[in-house]
Design a protein around this motif. Structure first.
Motif, PDB file in Angstrom:
ATOM      1  N   ASN A 349       0.837  -1.212   0.000  1.00 38.31           N
ATOM      2  CA  ASN A 349       0.000   0.000   0.000  1.00 38.31           C
ATOM      3  C   ASN A 349       0.868   1.257   0.000  1.00 38.31           C
ATOM      4  O   ASN A 349       0.546   2.247  -0.648  1.00 38.31           O
ATOM      5  CB  ASN A 349      -0.904   0.034   1.234  1.00 38.31           C
ATOM      6  N   LYS A 352       1.857   1.959  -3.329  1.00 34.72           N
ATOM      7  CA  LYS A 352       0.736   2.104  -4.273  1.00 34.72           C
ATOM      8  C   LYS A 352       0.034   3.459  -4.124  1.00 34.72           C
ATOM      9  O   LYS A 352      -0.226   4.134  -5.119  1.00 34.72           O
ATOM     10  CB  LYS A 352      -0.265   0.958  -4.038  1.00 34.72           C
ATOM     11  N   TYR A 353      -0.277   3.842  -2.878  1.00 35.65           N
ATOM     12  CA  TYR A 353      -1.082   5.062  -2.673  1.00 35.65           C
ATOM     13  C   TYR A 353      -0.196   6.305  -2.618  1.00 35.65           C
ATOM     14  O   TYR A 353      -0.098   6.997  -1.601  1.00 35.65           O
ATOM     15  CB  TYR A 353      -1.941   4.913  -1.413  1.00 35.65           C
ATOM     16  N   ASP A 379       5.289   6.275   4.720  1.00 31.24           N
ATOM     17  CA  ASP A 379       5.383   6.523   3.271  1.00 31.24           C
ATOM     18  C   ASP A 379       5.235   8.003   2.961  1.00 31.24           C
ATOM     19  O   ASP A 379       4.906   8.805   3.840  1.00 31.24           O
ATOM     20  CB  ASP A 379       4.340   5.675   2.515  1.00 31.24           C
ATOM     21  N   ILE A 384      -4.216   9.875   4.543  1.00 26.83           N
ATOM     22  CA  ILE A 384      -5.595   9.414   4.827  1.00 26.83           C
ATOM     23  C   ILE A 384      -6.234  10.390   5.806  1.00 26.83           C
ATOM     24  O   ILE A 384      -5.628  10.738   6.826  1.00 26.83           O
ATOM     25  CB  ILE A 384      -5.572   8.002   5.462  1.00 26.83           C
ATOM     26  N   ILE A 392     -10.788   2.040   7.357  1.00 24.08           N
ATOM     27  CA  ILE A 392     -10.037   1.357   6.281  1.00 24.08           C
ATOM     28  C   ILE A 392      -9.559  -0.037   6.688  1.00 24.08           C
ATOM     29  O   ILE A 392      -9.194  -0.841   5.847  1.00 24.08           O
ATOM     30  CB  ILE A 392      -8.825   2.200   5.779  1.00 24.08           C
ATOM     31  N   GLU A 397     -13.454  -1.925   2.603  1.00 26.36           N
ATOM     32  CA  GLU A 397     -13.491  -0.456   2.718  1.00 26.36           C
ATOM     33  C   GLU A 397     -12.411   0.145   1.834  1.00 26.36           C
ATOM     34  O   GLU A 397     -11.226  -0.101   2.033  1.00 26.36           O
ATOM     35  CB  GLU A 397     -13.282  -0.017   4.178  1.00 26.36           C
ATOM     36  N   ARG A 398     -12.832   0.948   0.860  1.00 25.34           N
ATOM     37  CA  ARG A 398     -11.884   1.642  -0.006  1.00 25.34           C
ATOM     38  C   ARG A 398     -12.251   3.117  -0.011  1.00 25.34           C
ATOM     39  O   ARG A 398     -13.398   3.469   0.237  1.00 25.34           O
ATOM     40  CB  ARG A 398     -11.953   1.091  -1.436  1.00 25.34           C
ATOM     41  N   LEU A 399     -11.289   3.973  -0.327  1.00 26.28           N
ATOM     42  CA  LEU A 399     -11.585   5.395  -0.190  1.00 26.28           C
ATOM     43  C   LEU A 399     -11.775   6.120  -1.526  1.00 26.28           C
ATOM     44  O   LEU A 399     -11.071   7.064  -1.844  1.00 26.28           O
ATOM     45  CB  LEU A 399     -10.490   6.089   0.634  1.00 26.28           C
ATOM     46  N   GLY A 407      -7.695  -2.280  -6.390  1.00 30.59           N
ATOM     47  CA  GLY A 407      -7.578  -3.063  -5.143  1.00 30.59           C
ATOM     48  C   GLY A 407      -8.906  -3.708  -4.792  1.00 30.59           C
ATOM     49  O   GLY A 407      -9.920  -3.485  -5.459  1.00 30.59           O
ATOM     50  N   THR A 408      -8.884  -4.514  -3.759  1.00 31.07           N
ATOM     51  CA  THR A 408     -10.110  -5.232  -3.362  1.00 31.07           C
ATOM     52  C   THR A 408     -10.693  -4.694  -2.055  1.00 31.07           C
ATOM     53  O   THR A 408     -11.791  -5.051  -1.662  1.00 31.07           O
ATOM     54  CB  THR A 408      -9.793  -6.727  -3.148  1.00 31.07           C
ATOM     55  N   GLY A 409      -9.929  -3.918  -1.326  1.00 33.71           N
ATOM     56  CA  GLY A 409     -10.392  -3.419  -0.018  1.00 33.71           C
ATOM     57  C   GLY A 409     -10.205  -4.444   1.091  1.00 33.71           C
ATOM     58  O   GLY A 409     -10.724  -4.276   2.191  1.00 33.71           O
ATOM     59  N   GLY A 411      -6.937  -5.728   1.860  1.00 31.20           N
ATOM     60  CA  GLY A 411      -5.544  -5.716   2.320  1.00 31.20           C
ATOM     61  C   GLY A 411      -5.374  -5.381   3.794  1.00 31.20           C
ATOM     62  O   GLY A 411      -4.736  -6.135   4.541  1.00 31.20           O
ATOM     63  N   LEU A 412      -5.960  -4.261   4.241  1.00 30.34           N
ATOM     64  CA  LEU A 412      -5.783  -3.853   5.639  1.00 30.34           C
ATOM     65  C   LEU A 412      -6.605  -4.721   6.604  1.00 30.34           C
ATOM     66  O   LEU A 412      -6.221  -4.885   7.756  1.00 30.34           O
ATOM     67  CB  LEU A 412      -6.158  -2.375   5.811  1.00 30.34           C
ATOM     68  N   SER A 436       1.625   8.692   5.194  1.00 26.25           N
ATOM     69  CA  SER A 436       1.002   7.943   6.295  1.00 26.25           C
ATOM     70  C   SER A 436       2.069   7.206   7.076  1.00 26.25           C
ATOM     71  O   SER A 436       3.103   6.800   6.522  1.00 26.25           O
ATOM     72  CB  SER A 436       0.015   6.919   5.750  1.00 26.25           C
ATOM     73  N   PHE A 438       1.926   3.905   9.222  1.00 21.72           N
ATOM     74  CA  PHE A 438       1.224   2.731   9.763  1.00 21.72           C
ATOM     75  C   PHE A 438       2.117   2.090  10.808  1.00 21.72           C
ATOM     76  O   PHE A 438       3.345   2.095  10.677  1.00 21.72           O
ATOM     77  CB  PHE A 438       0.934   1.716   8.650  1.00 21.72           C
TER      78      PHE A 438
END
Ligand code: ADP
Length: 451
Positions: A349, A352-353, A379, A384, A392, A397-399, A407-409, A411-412, A436, A438
């Motif tokens: 992620n 990616k983001y 990152d 977010i 998330i 849940e995707r934003l 994505g599939t939502g 991952g997290l 972000s 994490f």
């Protein structure tokens, strides 16, 4: 000088008064031990009541001591519930009903009981009564003549009554009545408190039972859902492989006979199949997380991170990402594969983001407290908003940037489940536009401690 008649009368009067004084003093002296005994017993009853825990124990404590002060043959404390119409014998025996028995109120109620506090009813001779209830008739047939009952209202629908019976006529004098009234008062207060306490305990037990039942139902529903997800995902894989296989065959074998438009359609089918494949494998990973038995072991964080980076090597190169890992990386207690998957998802992620045309930069380092290790994955991505930082981590849940970032939502959600199964926690600190941070927090391995 001779004494006048008036004088002698005065002396007589003084003498008489003196005699009366003496008699009263003698009487008072005689009454003193009795009063002392009364006080002592009442204090003893008080102490016993305070020690007792249930209404029955309280009533029993009072009755067993009261016999020292009042000459009764049969006694009982009964609790009437006007709402249910039931009478519970708390202590003693009444009409052959021992303590602990619940009977209909009508079977016991001896007098026209008024719902007033401290109602006292004294009958010197039951035989002389014009009208006798069934209970009194039976007591009389057993040779009991005197009867004293004191009722105390506890709550709107709850009343306690103290009953005393004796074989002699007019067995209970004014002092006995006063003592009985005092004890009945103490009893009522103590029973009221015990009732409240018992009620509270009943509520607590009920609540606990309800929570247990609901938790069990929830666990069962969850398990069913897990099995369902797993089965469906698993069963979808086979037909999906067939679609993919035959579509690829179509493209390969009939390539020259399909025009550009047709080839486009086929490519769209393949893309969708690919997406569905990823979603299914994510769902399987997610449900697998709660199905497997987890044995937590000592794990080298650096090894887990290197394995995750190796897994992501293709993506990292494709995005030209810079990954900086800062030692020291301590040992933690975890499940290697689960932790590796969680870290890989977070790094994936992180690269990616990121805004278009920005080179992804990831910084990985650890902070150690006494018993925990916090691993940070930072990152330079799009960030977010704080209001989304909790949601998330839920499945699907995707934003709202799904067009730009596929994505599939899941991952997290996988990260959270994996970390929780390692007895850790996960979270994020982020500001829109500023990247972000994490974090995963895990128990520190015992071998690090003290280093
Ligand atoms: P997916 O990446 O498949 O959409 P995830 O569960 O991994 O699913 O992420 C959920 C959502 O959280 C993403 O759709 C994205 O909006 C947001 N997100 C996750 N990681 C980051 C990150 N490092 N920076 C910004 N947004 C992120």
């Amino acid at each position: 000088m001779a004494m006048s008649t008036v004088d002698s009368n005065v002396i007589d009067l003084i003498k008489m008064a003196g005699d009366r004084d003496m008699t009263e003093r003698k009487q008072a002296k005689k009454a003193l031990p009795r009063l002392n005994q009364r006080l002592k017993t009442l204090q003893d009853i008080n102490r016993a009541i305070l020690k007792a825990e249930s209404s029955q124990e309280i009533a029993h404590a009072a009755l067993s001591r009261m016999s020292r002060l009042i000459p009764y043959q049969e006694a009982a404390v009964v609790l009437y519930n006007f709402e249910t119409g039931e009478a519970l014998v708390l202590a003693g025996t009444i009409d052959n009903q021992p303590a602990g028995t619940t009977v209909s109120m009508n079977d016991i109620l001896s007098t026209e009981v008024l719902r007033q506090q401290e109602q006292i009813c004294y009958v010197k001779d039951i035989a002389a009564l014009e009208y006798r209830t069934i209970l009194l008739e039976r007591q009389l047939s057993q040779g009991l003549h005197s009867f004293l009952a004191i009722s105390s209202l506890i709550e709107e629908n709850l009343m306690s009554e103290l009953y005393l019976f004796a074989p002699q006529l007019a067995a209970f004098n004014l002092e006995h009545q006063a003592i009985a009234r005092e004890v009945a008062n103490q009893l009522a207060v103590a029973i009221q408190q015990a009732q409240l306490w018992e009620q509270l305990q009943r509520y607590a037990a009920e609540l606990e039972q309800r929570v247990t039942q609901r938790t069990a139902a929830l666990v069962e529903a969850n398990q069913e859902l897990e099995v369902f997800t797993h089965t469906v995902s698993h069963d979808l894989q086979a037909p999906l492989r067939t679609i993919q296989g035959f579509t690829e065959l179509l493209l390969k074998k009939y390539n020259d006979r399909i025009d550009a438009n047709g080839q486009n359609y086929i490519q769209t089918i393949l893309n969708s199949v690919q997406k569905l494949n990823t979603l299914i494998s994510d769902l399987l990973d997610y449900s697998q997380m709660s199905r497997v038995t987890v044995n937590l072991r000592e794990v080298e964080l650096s090894t887990v991170i290197n394995t995750a980076l190796a897994l992501l090597d293709f993506d990292l190169q494709a995005r030209n990402a810079i990954v900086r890992v800062t030692p020291p990386l301590p040992k933690v207690t975890a499940h290697f594969a689960m932790l590796m998957q969680a870290i890989a998802n977070l790094i994936s992620n992180a690269i990616k983001y990121v805004a278009p045309n920005v080179q992804p930069e990831v910084h990985i380092y650890a902070q150690t407290t006494q018993e925990r290790v916090r691993l940070w994955i930072e990152d330079n991505g799009i960030g977010i908003h704080p209001r989304n930082q909790e949601r998330i981590f839920r499945p699907f849940e995707r934003l709202g940037l799904s067009k730009i970032y596929p994505g599939t939502g899941m991952g997290l959600a996988i990260v959270r489940r994996a970390v929780e199964r390692c007895e850790g926690s996960v979270g994020v600190i982020s500001t829109i536009g500023e990247g972000s941070r994490f974090w995963i927090e895990l128990p520190q391995s015992e071998h690090n401690q003290g280093l």
